[in-house]
Design a protein around this motif. Structure first.
Motif, mmCIF file in Angstrom:
data_model
loop_
_atom_site.group_PDB
_atom_site.id
_atom_site.type_symbol
_atom_site.label_atom_id
_atom_site.label_comp_id
_atom_site.label_asym_id
_atom_site.label_seq_id
_atom_site.Cartn_x
_atom_site.Cartn_y
_atom_site.Cartn_z
ATOM 1 N N PRO A 1 41.019 125.962 118.743
ATOM 2 C CA PRO A 1 42.149 125.807 119.734
ATOM 3 C C PRO A 1 43.394 125.151 119.273
ATOM 4 O O PRO A 1 43.137 124.455 118.323
ATOM 5 C CB PRO A 1 41.491 125.072 120.943
ATOM 6 N N ASP A 2 44.462 125.578 119.653
ATOM 7 C CA ASP A 2 45.886 125.117 119.159
ATOM 8 C C ASP A 2 46.069 125.129 117.667
ATOM 9 O O ASP A 2 46.540 124.072 117.095
ATOM 10 C CB ASP A 2 46.147 123.748 119.561
ATOM 11 N N ASN A 3 45.329 125.970 116.941
ATOM 12 C CA ASN A 3 45.518 126.057 115.345
ATOM 13 C C ASN A 3 45.018 124.781 114.964
ATOM 14 O O ASN A 3 45.307 124.311 113.808
ATOM 15 C CB ASN A 3 47.042 126.457 114.961
ATOM 16 N N CYS A 4 43.962 124.071 115.492
ATOM 17 C CA CYS A 4 43.537 122.840 115.013
ATOM 18 C C CYS A 4 44.638 121.781 114.856
ATOM 19 O O CYS A 4 44.354 120.737 113.805
ATOM 20 C CB CYS A 4 42.863 123.252 113.632
ATOM 21 N N LEU A 5 45.791 121.778 115.405
ATOM 22 C CA LEU A 5 46.789 120.711 115.336
ATOM 23 C C LEU A 5 46.227 119.331 115.639
ATOM 24 O O LEU A 5 46.994 118.265 115.058
ATOM 25 C CB LEU A 5 47.972 121.019 115.922
ATOM 26 N N GLU A 6 45.388 119.238 116.524
ATOM 27 C CA GLU A 6 44.894 117.874 116.812
ATOM 28 C C GLU A 6 44.237 117.122 115.606
ATOM 29 O O GLU A 6 44.367 115.945 115.478
ATOM 30 C CB GLU A 6 44.002 117.943 118.110
ATOM 31 N N PHE A 7 43.400 118.080 114.964
ATOM 32 C CA PHE A 7 42.783 117.473 113.741
ATOM 33 C C PHE A 7 43.963 116.920 112.680
ATOM 34 O O PHE A 7 43.732 115.756 112.349
ATOM 35 C CB PHE A 7 41.844 118.556 112.966
ATOM 36 N N ASN B 1 23.404 119.670 127.385
ATOM 37 C CA ASN B 1 23.703 121.083 128.442
ATOM 38 C C ASN B 1 25.116 121.434 128.263
ATOM 39 O O ASN B 1 25.741 121.950 129.130
ATOM 40 C CB ASN B 1 23.502 120.773 129.534
ATOM 41 N N GLU B 2 25.976 120.888 127.026
ATOM 42 C CA GLU B 2 27.167 121.438 126.980
ATOM 43 C C GLU B 2 27.236 122.964 126.383
ATOM 44 O O GLU B 2 26.582 123.336 125.727
ATOM 45 C CB GLU B 2 27.977 120.785 125.800
ATOM 46 N N LYS B 3 28.206 123.754 127.404
ATOM 47 C CA LYS B 3 28.214 125.201 127.343
ATOM 48 C C LYS B 3 29.610 125.678 126.796
ATOM 49 O O LYS B 3 29.698 127.015 126.534
ATOM 50 C CB LYS B 3 27.764 125.746 128.329
ATOM 51 N N ASP B 4 30.493 125.007 127.101
ATOM 52 C CA ASP B 4 31.985 125.417 126.780
ATOM 53 C C ASP B 4 32.459 125.364 125.380
ATOM 54 O O ASP B 4 32.620 124.325 124.921
ATOM 55 C CB ASP B 4 32.931 124.789 127.759
ATOM 56 N N TYR B 5 32.529 126.623 124.808
ATOM 57 C CA TYR B 5 32.593 126.396 123.343
ATOM 58 C C TYR B 5 33.918 125.966 122.824
ATOM 59 O O TYR B 5 34.116 125.321 121.990
ATOM 60 C CB TYR B 5 32.236 127.730 122.833
ATOM 61 N N SER B 6 34.846 126.628 123.552
ATOM 62 C CA SER B 6 36.257 126.146 123.295
ATOM 63 C C SER B 6 36.649 124.785 123.541
ATOM 64 O O SER B 6 37.464 123.985 122.856
ATOM 65 C CB SER B 6 37.490 127.109 124.096
ATOM 66 N N ALA B 7 35.879 124.124 124.788
ATOM 67 C CA ALA B 7 36.332 122.775 125.023
ATOM 68 C C ALA B 7 35.629 121.942 124.192
ATOM 69 O O ALA B 7 35.955 120.973 123.503
ATOM 70 C CB ALA B 7 35.710 122.662 126.288
ATOM 71 N N TYR B 8 34.340 122.272 123.498
ATOM 72 C CA TYR B 8 33.666 121.856 122.345
ATOM 73 C C TYR B 8 34.421 121.375 121.211
ATOM 74 O O TYR B 8 34.670 120.581 120.453
ATOM 75 C CB TYR B 8 32.167 122.352 122.086
ATOM 76 N N LEU B 9 35.020 122.887 120.805
ATOM 77 C CA LEU B 9 35.768 122.565 119.391
ATOM 78 C C LEU B 9 37.227 121.995 119.536
ATOM 79 O O LEU B 9 37.525 121.317 118.852
ATOM 80 C CB LEU B 9 36.380 124.020 119.089
ATOM 81 N N SER B 10 37.744 121.767 120.884
ATOM 82 C CA SER B 10 38.883 120.859 121.021
ATOM 83 C C SER B 10 38.392 119.385 120.913
ATOM 84 O O SER B 10 39.088 118.544 120.352
ATOM 85 C CB SER B 10 39.564 121.048 122.510
ATOM 86 N N LYS B 11 37.234 119.084 121.410
ATOM 87 C CA LYS B 11 36.762 117.813 121.337
ATOM 88 C C LYS B 11 36.500 117.436 119.929
ATOM 89 O O LYS B 11 36.605 116.447 119.380
ATOM 90 C CB LYS B 11 35.294 117.496 122.185
ATOM 91 N N LEU B 12 36.118 118.323 119.059
ATOM 92 C CA LEU B 12 35.500 118.133 117.667
ATOM 93 C C LEU B 12 36.541 117.678 116.827
ATOM 94 O O LEU B 12 36.325 116.980 115.901
ATOM 95 C CB LEU B 12 34.792 119.462 117.076
ATOM 96 N N SER B 13 37.853 118.155 117.087
ATOM 97 C CA SER B 13 38.850 118.129 116.015
ATOM 98 C C SER B 13 39.215 116.538 115.815
ATOM 99 O O SER B 13 39.273 116.311 114.628
ATOM 100 C CB SER B 13 40.117 118.812 116.380
#
Length: 233
Positions: free
Chosen positions: A1-7, A169-181
């Protein structure tokens, strides 16, 4: 999401003085538009929408890098000699692979003084390949990432850190990726801090597992099974 700019925002806020350059591998081609159509037809609306936004916002990412006065070197392949030559000419200590689905060959692996490390979206040593975190969410296993030394073996090399990220029970993949950065940036920043203090890579753990699980891009059938189990794509 957002080209990983948060990372990159997290990382550069802490470690701008340590970053020599950004290498961007150009992956824009007609095939991407075919993939977008395939994603929409597979009802992966969140991922498809992110991909469309990222394509149109790609210049925003380059503008962001230049704001930090970072050299941005664009290549069509990770095997471009321009990369190896730049690393050697500028006596770069370390290369970090982030979100690039490329196999590093000998010349690149040995160009930096200390080698190359990778942020892998799976918990090594067992889970290797692509979309390890997606399959983990689908199978209700902990999803996270590993920082490891790169060698000729895909997802091989000694392991420096493994970081579980997902919640129960986390299931939202895009939300997970956003949190991951942001978490990835924090782990990498700490790793670079330690590297600067000691002047060498730490001793990692052996990347050995009797029952390795390799995953790949899910098929349409697998996607529908994931969605039936509540995974949001």
């Amino acid at each position: 999401p957002d080209n990983c700019l948060e990372f990159f925002e997290h990382l550069l806020a802490k470690k701008r003085s340590s970053i020599a350059s950004i290498f961007l591998v150009n992956n824009l081609s007609f095939d991407i538009f075919l993939k977008i159509g395939w994603l929409y037809s597979s009802r992966c609306y969140s991922i498809a929408n992110n991909l469309v936004r990222n394509i149109f916002a790609s210049r925003k990412r380059e503008k962001f890098f230049r704001k930090y006065n970072l050299p941005v070197i664009k290549v069509n392949s990770i095997e471009d000699n321009q990369i190896v030559n730049w690393i050697k000419d500028n006596r770069v200590d370390l290369v970090v692979n982030f979100r690039a689905r490329c196999v590093f060959k000998h010349d690149l692996l040995t160009a930096p003084k200390l080698g190359c490390v990778n942020l892998h979206h799976g918990l090594l040593p067992k889970y290797r390949g692509l979309y390890c975190d997606l399959y983990a969410l689908y199978e209700n296993r902990p999803a996270g990432f590993s920082l490891h030394k790169m060698n000729r073996q895909i997802d091989g090399g000694e392991i420096y850190t493994t970081t579980p990220v997902s919640e129960n029970n986390e299931k939202d993949y895009s939300a997970y990726l956003s949190k991951l950065s942001g978490i990835e940036a924090d782990v990498l920043s700490q790793f670079l801090d330690d590297l600067e203090i000691h002047g060498k890579l730490p001793a990692g753990l052996p990347n050995i597992e009797d029952e390795v699980v390799f995953t790949n891009t899910p098929s349409r059938k697998e996607i529908f099974k994931m969605k039936a189990e509540g995974v949001i794509l």
